[in-house]
Design a protein around this motif. Structure first.
Motif, PDB file in Angstrom:
ATOM      1  N   MET A 365       0.564  -1.286   0.136  1.00 23.47           N
ATOM      2  CA  MET A 365      -0.198  -0.182   0.281  1.00 23.47           C
ATOM      3  C   MET A 365       0.780   0.988   0.012  1.00 23.47           C
ATOM      4  N   TYR A 366       2.153   1.250   1.105  1.00 26.91           N
ATOM      5  CA  TYR A 366       3.021   2.413   1.031  1.00 26.91           C
ATOM      6  C   TYR A 366       4.137   2.261   0.301  1.00 26.91           C
ATOM      7  N   GLY A 367       4.440   1.322  -0.052  1.00 26.36           N
ATOM      8  CA  GLY A 367       6.173   1.435  -0.467  1.00 26.36           C
ATOM      9  C   GLY A 367       7.379   0.826   0.385  1.00 26.36           C
ATOM     10  N   TYR A 368       8.360   0.655  -0.021  1.00 30.37           N
ATOM     11  CA  TYR A 368       9.229  -0.297   0.682  1.00 30.37           C
ATOM     12  C   TYR A 368      10.370   1.221   1.482  1.00 30.37           C
ATOM     13  N   THR A 369      10.355   1.055   2.240  1.00 33.52           N
ATOM     14  CA  THR A 369      11.715   1.896   2.764  1.00 33.52           C
ATOM     15  C   THR A 369      12.126   1.308   3.777  1.00 33.52           C
ATOM     16  N   TYR A 370      13.686   1.849   4.802  1.00 27.58           N
ATOM     17  CA  TYR A 370      14.450   1.571   5.684  1.00 27.58           C
ATOM     18  C   TYR A 370      14.238   0.394   6.559  1.00 27.58           C
ATOM     19  N   ILE A 371      13.536   1.045   7.185  1.00 26.88           N
ATOM     20  CA  ILE A 371      12.646   0.779   8.300  1.00 26.88           C
ATOM     21  C   ILE A 371      12.100  -0.481   8.387  1.00 26.88           C
ATOM     22  N   ARG A 372      11.655  -0.574   6.896  1.00 29.44           N
ATOM     23  CA  ARG A 372       9.864  -1.384   6.923  1.00 29.44           C
ATOM     24  C   ARG A 372      11.010  -3.010   6.629  1.00 29.44           C
ATOM     25  N   PHE A 373      12.209  -2.810   5.692  1.00 33.69           N
ATOM     26  CA  PHE A 373      12.799  -3.347   5.002  1.00 33.69           C
ATOM     27  C   PHE A 373      13.947  -4.329   6.287  1.00 33.69           C
ATOM     28  N   LEU A 374      14.188  -3.635   6.990  1.00 37.82           N
ATOM     29  CA  LEU A 374      15.288  -3.680   8.912  1.00 37.82           C
ATOM     30  C   LEU A 374      13.874  -4.751   9.891  1.00 37.82           C
ATOM     31  N   VAL A 375      12.727  -4.631   9.719  1.00 40.31           N
ATOM     32  CA  VAL A 375      11.865  -5.229  10.077  1.00 40.31           C
ATOM     33  C   VAL A 375      11.618  -6.777  10.008  1.00 40.31           C
ATOM     34  N   HIS A 376      11.938  -6.410   8.147  1.00 44.43           N
ATOM     35  CA  HIS A 376      11.668  -7.736   7.750  1.00 44.43           C
ATOM     36  C   HIS A 376      12.728  -8.462   8.306  1.00 44.43           C
ATOM     37  N   ALA A 377      13.974  -7.681   8.258  1.00 43.87           N
ATOM     38  CA  ALA A 377      15.648  -9.019   8.387  1.00 43.87           C
ATOM     39  C   ALA A 377      15.467  -9.194   9.670  1.00 43.87           C
ATOM     40  N   PHE A 378      14.802  -8.200  11.113  1.00 40.81           N
ATOM     41  CA  PHE A 378      14.855  -9.085  12.145  1.00 40.81           C
ATOM     42  C   PHE A 378      13.530 -10.004  12.430  1.00 40.81           C
ATOM     43  N   MET A 379      12.500  -9.799  11.780  1.00 37.14           N
ATOM     44  CA  MET A 379      12.137 -11.274  11.673  1.00 37.14           C
ATOM     45  C   MET A 379      11.813 -11.903  11.745  1.00 37.14           C
ATOM     46  N   ILE A 380      12.746 -12.275  10.034  1.00 32.85           N
ATOM     47  CA  ILE A 380      13.495 -13.720   9.610  1.00 32.85           C
ATOM     48  C   ILE A 380      13.845 -13.690  10.395  1.00 32.85           C
ATOM     49  N   PHE A 381      15.072 -12.948  11.336  1.00 30.30           N
ATOM     50  CA  PHE A 381      16.060 -13.444  12.264  1.00 30.30           C
ATOM     51  C   PHE A 381      15.535 -13.756  13.153  1.00 30.30           C
ATOM     52  N   LEU A 382      14.693 -13.656  14.003  1.00 33.91           N
ATOM     53  CA  LEU A 382      14.280 -14.082  15.448  1.00 33.91           C
ATOM     54  C   LEU A 382      13.089 -15.391  14.822  1.00 33.91           C
ATOM     55  N   ALA A 383      12.039 -15.305  14.045  1.00 31.52           N
ATOM     56  CA  ALA A 383      12.351 -17.002  13.593  1.00 31.52           C
ATOM     57  C   ALA A 383      13.946 -17.733  13.536  1.00 31.52           C
ATOM     58  N   ILE A 384      15.018 -17.769  12.912  1.00 30.62           N
ATOM     59  CA  ILE A 384      15.867 -18.799  13.018  1.00 30.62           C
ATOM     60  C   ILE A 384      16.118 -18.567  14.068  1.00 30.62           C
ATOM     61  N   LEU A 385      16.112 -18.247  15.124  1.00 31.23           N
ATOM     62  CA  LEU A 385      16.830 -18.358  16.308  1.00 31.23           C
ATOM     63  C   LEU A 385      15.761 -18.502  17.050  1.00 31.23           C
ATOM     64  N   LEU A 386      14.185 -19.352  16.694  1.00 30.25           N
ATOM     65  CA  LEU A 386      12.856 -19.677  17.369  1.00 30.25           C
ATOM     66  C   LEU A 386      12.890 -21.216  16.871  1.00 30.25           C
ATOM     67  N   ILE A 387      13.892 -21.186  15.579  1.00 29.76           N
ATOM     68  CA  ILE A 387      14.226 -22.519  15.545  1.00 29.76           C
ATOM     69  C   ILE A 387      15.216 -22.861  15.837  1.00 29.76           C
ATOM     70  N   ILE A 388      16.479 -23.049  16.453  1.00 29.48           N
ATOM     71  CA  ILE A 388      17.357 -23.312  17.078  1.00 29.48           C
ATOM     72  C   ILE A 388      17.285 -23.091  18.395  1.00 29.48           C
ATOM     73  N   ALA A 389      16.637 -22.844  19.418  1.00 25.21           N
ATOM     74  CA  ALA A 389      15.736 -22.981  20.428  1.00 25.21           C
ATOM     75  C   ALA A 389      14.372 -24.217  20.400  1.00 25.21           C
ATOM     76  N   ALA A 390      14.147 -24.294  19.646  1.00 22.28           N
ATOM     77  CA  ALA A 390      13.192 -25.139  19.151  1.00 22.28           C
ATOM     78  C   ALA A 390      13.843 -26.775  19.097  1.00 22.28           C
ATOM     79  N   ILE A 391      15.068 -26.112  19.022  1.00 22.74           N
ATOM     80  CA  ILE A 391      15.709 -27.566  18.578  1.00 22.74           C
ATOM     81  C   ILE A 391      16.975 -27.793  19.764  1.00 22.74           C
ATOM     82  N   ARG A 392      17.034 -26.829  20.506  1.00 23.12           N
ATOM     83  CA  ARG A 392      17.585 -26.654  21.739  1.00 23.12           C
ATOM     84  C   ARG A 392      16.300 -27.475  22.688  1.00 23.12           C
TER      85      ARG A 392
END
Length: 504
Positions: A365-392
């Motif tokens: 709706m509103y386009g792509y910006t720095y903040i939205r890109f970084l939030v995307h990356a943070f959520m993917i990073f958090l998901a990876i950490l959650l997967i590792i924690a699930a294995i742990r």
């Protein structure tokens, strides 16, 4: 006691001379210049100086040692390759601490493992306490070297020559500038010298000299803090044993398993209810099945940050629960907590997916910006950490701290090299092609990394962007004329591309 370290493999006078040579290179690379290719060059020189004495308390460089070196070098290279202002500022703050931690691991007297939180204390102790105690050592070396009668006459003469040069260089800078100001003929005679000498004022000369003096002392004290750490710091820390899981060292007070199980049951009841309600419209949002008659924009905005915050809280609860688990806990209670943790991970995954889908809708709706890109990356990073924690949760074999440190550093380096500006520009161009909506003003503010792509776009599809890019071209043209120390490949490529665009 050998305060000057005569018995060490590195002689103090050699270390001091090396420190001032590094300081001279430092001021030449950075004084009055924007950071560019100078940064990776200096980092290489710094490592060469700090690690040249392999026989002095230097730990054998292991896989993580090389990994940290690669991380530091790749981050420093971004100043020569990319032009993103966000990561430039972030790397400026991140690289020095990474170097200090790396040196504490390689040369620290306590030999603390790299994944141990105490490595931070070791780095800080060395940076301040151990380094500062060697400031008098600098002046002691100069005094002893000048007064020493032993040794050959040749060595004595060489030391006196070096001292004489140290005194004469700053004096000559002042005197020559005064004479050049007083006599035009003498000033013209200096025209044969390099331009940097002609442009060197008394004030600048004093500033450069002060820079070299302070930097040289700092570099030597930092190195000598490793070579001669002092009796109180040379004990090897042997408190870490292989039989104890690494995470247990950081837990000073375990949470009772019954308390933890109660907490997990409470939060999971709420999360399960939330997830059940989410499924009623979460996966139908793309087909228009939105709650309460909301529009796409309203749905995308509502609750996004709250979902990310709750996911982060869940991650913190998960880590605390994992660190609190003990082998002595009752088997049934331990099994119950594991099942509750799996449920927590599942609910967190749904929340992250919900937030991720909302963000995608919002960007459409509103386009792509720095903040939205970084939030995307943070959520993917958090998901990876959650997967590792699930294995742990399933097995204690997974070294959680080690995994998180390595993945965190690797992810940060990857974010630096993914080309955030180019990705944002490309996504906004795709959005324009699909729906015709675009924000040319924002696109023109992206860094030089995106300029070649935007130049092609304005040339072939959107001529309205050209006036804005012309202003950027003028800015980049000024940047490309900076001294070689400030060279940046991204700025050079952008200036060349824009030059070709407006030359036609």
């Amino acid at each position: 006691m050998d305060p000057l370290g005569k018995g060490t493999a590195v002689r103090p006078i050699v270390g001091l001379i090396g420190a001032f040579m590094l300081a001279i290179a430092n001021q030449y690379l950075f004084y009055g210049a924007i950071i560019g290719v100078s940064y990776p060059i200096f980092i290489l020189l710094l490592y060469a100086y700090l690690l040249h004495d392999r026989r002095n308390r230097l730990r054998e460089i292991s896989g993580f040692g090389w990994f940290m070196f690669a991380v530091v070098m790749l981050l420093s290279l971004t100043y020569a390759l990319f032009n993103n202002p966000f990561f430039s500022a972030l790397n400026f703050l991140a690289i020095p601490p990474l170097v200090f931690l790396h040196m504490a691991y390689l040369r620290g007297a306590k030999r603390i493992p790299w994944w141990d939180i105490r490595i931070i204390e070791e780095a800080l102790t060395h940076l301040f306490a151990l380094s500062m105690r060697h400031v008098p050592t600098v002046f002691r070396i100069v005094r002893v070297t000048a007064a020493r009668k032993g040794g050959t006459q040749r060595k004595s003469a060489l030391g006196k020559v070096l001292i004489g040069l140290c005194i004469s260089v700053p004096l000559l800078i002042v005197v020559v500038n005064l004479l050049a100001s007083a006599d035009g003929v003498f000033q013209r005679a200096l025209s044969g010298f390099p331009d940097w000498w002609n442009g060197l004022s008394i004030g600048e000369g004093v500033s450069r000299l002060l820079w070299i003096l302070l930097a040289g002392i700092a570099f030597f004290c930092y190195l000598w803090g490793f070579v001669k750490p002092g009796r109180s710091s040379v004990k090897v820390d042997r408190t870490v044993t292989k039989s104890v899981p690494e995470e247990s060292q950081y837990v000073s007070m375990r949470i009772d398993p019954i308390i933890m199980a109660t907490l997990l049951v409470s939060v999971n009841v709420v999360y399960v209810l939330f997830v059940v309600l989410q499924f009623s419209y979460l996966f139908g949002a793309w087909e228009g099945a939105l709650p309460d008659g909301k529009t796409y924009a309203e749905y995308a905005r509502s609750g996004f940050m709250e979902l990310v915050a709750v996911s982060f809280i869940n991650f913190a609860i998960l880590i605390i629960a994992l660190l609190s688990r003990g082998a002595e806990d009752p088997a049934r209670l331990r099994s119950l907590i594991s099942k509750l943790l799996y449920l927590l991970v599942g609910c967190s995954g749904v929340m992250l997916y919900s937030a991720y889908s909302r963000l995608i809708l919002y960007e459409e709706m509103y386009g792509y910006t720095y903040i939205r890109f970084l939030v995307h990356a943070f959520m993917i990073f958090l998901a990876i950490l959650l997967i590792i924690a699930a294995i742990r949760i399933r097995t204690d074999v997974i070294p959680l701290a080690k995994c998180y440190i390595v993945i965190g550093l690797a992810s940060y380096v990857f974010m630096n090299y993914v080309g955030m500006d180019r990705v944002i520009a490309g996504n906004n161009i795709d959005r324009y092609r699909e729906g015709g909506a675009i924000d040319p003003q924002y696109l023109s503010t992206l860094s030089a990394d995106a300029m070649p792509l935007l130049a092609e776009f304005s040339k072939k599809e959107y001529p309205g962007l050209k006036p804005l890019l012309k202003d950027r071209w003028k800015e980049l043209a000024n940047e490309s004329r900076r001294p070689w120390q400030s060279f940046n490949l991204s700025v050079y490529a952008a200036e060349e591309k824009l030059h070709d665009l407006f030359r036609e």
